[in-house]
Design a protein around this motif. Structure first.
Motif, PDB file in Angstrom:
ATOM      1  N   GLY A   1       0.862  -1.051  -0.107  1.00 20.88           N
ATOM      2  CA  GLY A   1       0.585  -0.042   0.163  1.00 20.88           C
ATOM      3  C   GLY A   1       0.842   1.312   0.194  1.00 20.88           C
ATOM      4  N   THR A   2       2.129   1.502   0.140  1.00 23.95           N
ATOM      5  CA  THR A   2       2.622   2.715   0.421  1.00 23.95           C
ATOM      6  C   THR A   2       3.635   2.687  -1.406  1.00 23.95           C
ATOM      7  N   PRO A   3       2.988   4.216  -1.535  1.00 19.91           N
ATOM      8  CA  PRO A   3       4.128   3.965  -3.060  1.00 19.91           C
ATOM      9  C   PRO A   3       5.725   3.943  -3.361  1.00 19.91           C
ATOM     10  N   LEU A   4       5.628   3.700  -4.180  1.00 24.17           N
ATOM     11  CA  LEU A   4       7.434   3.676  -4.830  1.00 24.17           C
ATOM     12  C   LEU A   4       8.314   5.037  -4.517  1.00 24.17           C
ATOM     13  N   TRP A   5       7.647   6.071  -5.370  1.00 22.68           N
ATOM     14  CA  TRP A   5       7.528   7.162  -4.297  1.00 22.68           C
ATOM     15  C   TRP A   5       8.383   7.780  -3.206  1.00 22.68           C
ATOM     16  N   ARG A   6       7.620   7.092  -1.874  1.00 19.52           N
ATOM     17  CA  ARG A   6       7.599   7.516  -0.767  1.00 19.52           C
ATOM     18  C   ARG A   6       8.944   6.742  -0.466  1.00 19.52           C
ATOM     19  N   TYR A   7       9.070   5.892  -1.118  1.00 17.84           N
ATOM     20  CA  TYR A   7      10.386   4.616  -0.799  1.00 17.84           C
ATOM     21  C   TYR A   7      11.286   5.766  -1.218  1.00 17.84           C
ATOM     22  N   ALA A   8      11.932   6.305  -2.678  1.00 15.44           N
ATOM     23  CA  ALA A   8      12.152   7.034  -3.099  1.00 15.44           C
ATOM     24  C   ALA A   8      13.005   8.529  -2.757  1.00 15.44           C
TER      25      ALA A   8
ATOM     26  N   LEU B   1      15.807  11.347   1.880  1.00 17.08           N
ATOM     27  CA  LEU B   1      15.774  12.411   2.899  1.00 17.08           C
ATOM     28  C   LEU B   1      16.830  11.257   3.514  1.00 17.08           C
ATOM     29  N   ILE B   2      16.234  10.749   4.396  1.00 19.23           N
ATOM     30  CA  ILE B   2      17.261   9.772   5.466  1.00 19.23           C
ATOM     31  C   ILE B   2      18.607  10.029   5.205  1.00 19.23           C
ATOM     32  N   THR B   3      19.002   9.726   3.365  1.00 20.81           N
ATOM     33  CA  THR B   3      20.652   9.191   3.300  1.00 20.81           C
ATOM     34  C   THR B   3      21.270  10.856   3.513  1.00 20.81           C
ATOM     35  N   THR B   4      20.417  12.302   2.681  1.00 18.80           N
ATOM     36  CA  THR B   4      21.006  13.163   3.418  1.00 18.80           C
ATOM     37  C   THR B   4      21.483  13.595   4.343  1.00 18.80           C
ATOM     38  N   ALA B   5      19.891  13.222   4.984  1.00 22.98           N
ATOM     39  CA  ALA B   5      20.531  13.754   6.643  1.00 22.98           C
ATOM     40  C   ALA B   5      21.662  12.671   7.089  1.00 22.98           C
TER      41      ALA B   5
ATOM     42  N   ILE C   1      31.444   9.188  -0.133  1.00 24.87           N
ATOM     43  CA  ILE C   1      31.579   7.856   0.563  1.00 24.87           C
ATOM     44  C   ILE C   1      30.282   7.302   1.267  1.00 24.87           C
ATOM     45  N   THR C   2      30.089   8.257   2.390  1.00 22.93           N
ATOM     46  CA  THR C   2      28.995   8.013   3.800  1.00 22.93           C
ATOM     47  C   THR C   2      27.951   8.362   2.675  1.00 22.93           C
ATOM     48  N   PHE C   3      27.689   9.374   1.626  1.00 22.56           N
ATOM     49  CA  PHE C   3      25.772   9.031   0.881  1.00 22.56           C
ATOM     50  C   PHE C   3      26.302   7.665   0.183  1.00 22.56           C
ATOM     51  N   LEU C   4      27.240   7.164   0.220  1.00 22.45           N
ATOM     52  CA  LEU C   4      26.589   5.609  -1.015  1.00 22.45           C
ATOM     53  C   LEU C   4      26.397   4.741  -0.113  1.00 22.45           C
ATOM     54  N   LEU C   5      27.307   4.747   0.910  1.00 22.73           N
ATOM     55  CA  LEU C   5      27.528   3.185   2.017  1.00 22.73           C
ATOM     56  C   LEU C   5      25.827   4.140   2.795  1.00 22.73           C
ATOM     57  N   ASN C   6      25.136   4.703   2.962  1.00 19.75           N
ATOM     58  CA  ASN C   6      23.889   4.919   3.553  1.00 19.75           C
ATOM     59  C   ASN C   6      23.202   4.633   2.538  1.00 19.75           C
ATOM     60  N   TRP C   7      22.726   4.854   1.312  1.00 16.50           N
ATOM     61  CA  TRP C   7      21.714   4.585   0.215  1.00 16.50           C
ATOM     62  C   TRP C   7      20.897   3.253   0.545  1.00 16.50           C
ATOM     63  N   ALA C   8      22.964   2.218   0.101  1.00 15.86           N
ATOM     64  CA  ALA C   8      22.781   1.014  -0.215  1.00 15.86           C
ATOM     65  C   ALA C   8      21.657   0.211   1.138  1.00 15.86           C
ATOM     66  N   GLN C   9      22.370   0.931   2.620  1.00 17.09           N
ATOM     67  CA  GLN C   9      21.705   0.205   4.200  1.00 17.09           C
ATOM     68  C   GLN C   9      20.511  -0.187   3.758  1.00 17.09           C
ATOM     69  N   TRP C  10      20.255  -1.744   4.195  1.00 19.34           N
ATOM     70  CA  TRP C  10      18.245  -2.273   4.123  1.00 19.34           C
ATOM     71  C   TRP C  10      18.497  -3.024   5.223  1.00 19.34           C
ATOM     72  N   LEU C  11      19.346  -3.375   6.435  1.00 21.05           N
ATOM     73  CA  LEU C  11      19.095  -3.801   7.610  1.00 21.05           C
ATOM     74  C   LEU C  11      18.701  -2.861   8.270  1.00 21.05           C
TER      75      LEU C  11
ATOM     76  N   THR D   1      13.063   2.893   3.078  1.00 25.26           N
ATOM     77  CA  THR D   1      13.936   3.727   2.023  1.00 25.26           C
ATOM     78  C   THR D   1      13.517   2.815   1.160  1.00 25.26           C
ATOM     79  N   LEU D   2      13.987   2.938  -0.027  1.00 26.06           N
ATOM     80  CA  LEU D   2      14.604   2.799  -1.429  1.00 26.06           C
ATOM     81  C   LEU D   2      13.938   0.990  -0.696  1.00 26.06           C
ATOM     82  N   PRO D   3      16.104   0.776  -0.994  1.00 29.42           N
ATOM     83  CA  PRO D   3      16.263  -0.704  -0.500  1.00 29.42           C
ATOM     84  C   PRO D   3      15.120  -2.187   0.251  1.00 29.42           C
ATOM     85  N   VAL D   4      14.868  -0.953   1.570  1.00 29.85           N
ATOM     86  CA  VAL D   4      13.906  -1.786   1.577  1.00 29.85           C
ATOM     87  C   VAL D   4      13.058  -2.260   1.300  1.00 29.85           C
TER      88      VAL D   4
END
Length: 169
Positions: free
Chosen positions: A2-9, A14-18, A139-149, A162-165
């Motif tokens: 029920g959550t749209p894909l744009w919300r994950y993106a 926002l989470i990765t930038t912050a 480096i931090t942005f790329l590492l945080n973008w890919a974090q799912w666990l 987030t998008l990976p999750v």
């Protein structure tokens, strides 16, 4: 779910930038303090703690961080996710190694000119550290973008995924 894909993106951006901004700011301040005052016992313990976290996998921190987030009341919030992703020993190591290479004569010249510690940091040292800030940010942005666990553990609902999750679920 029920959550749209744009919300994950949007959550990912926002989470990765912050988390990148918070992580860079905190580790830069901490590394500068450690380099400027290496004789303070707490800074030695802090440095050893950061170096130990580099040696161990990120997943070993999941259970203790979950317990802390639960007790502090940050479980399932954006703030909790951002703070957990902001923990990055790699950027601390990069900043510490750079700050050790700043010539003492540059800092002494700023002290002679009447600068306090904040002015030395923000007007003298940080302009020199812009390449390190850029490198650590990327480096931090790329590492945080890919974090799912960590996001999956700290989140309570799909609204904070987030998008990976979101793609994983």
């Amino acid at each position: 779910g029920g959550t749209p894909l744009w919300r994950y993106a949007l959550n990912s951006v926002l989470i990765t930038t912050a988390s990148t901004a918070v992580g860079i700011a905190v580790t830069a301040l901490g590394a500068y303090a450690l380099v400027r005052r290496p004789d303070f016992w707490f800074f030695r313990v802090l440095r050893i703690g950061f170096m130990v976290t580099i040696m161990y996998p990120y997943m070993l921190l999941v259970i203790p961080v979950y317990i802390v987030m639960y007790k502090v009341g940050l479980l399932g919030t954006y703030t909790g996710i951002v703070l957990f992703l902001a923990l990055g020993p790699i950027q601390f190591f990069l900043f510490e190694q750079f700050f050790r290479t700043v010539p003492k004569s540059v800092v002494e010249a700023a002290v002679i000119d009447g600068a306090d510690e904040w002015q030395i940091l923000f007007r003298v040292v940080m302009p020199l550290a812009l390449p390190v800030v850029a490198t650590a940010s990327i480096i931090t942005f790329l590492l945080n973008w890919a974090q799912w666990l960590p996001v999956l553990v700290v989140s309570k609902s799909p609204d904070t995924y987030t998008l990976p999750v979101g793609l994983l679920s």
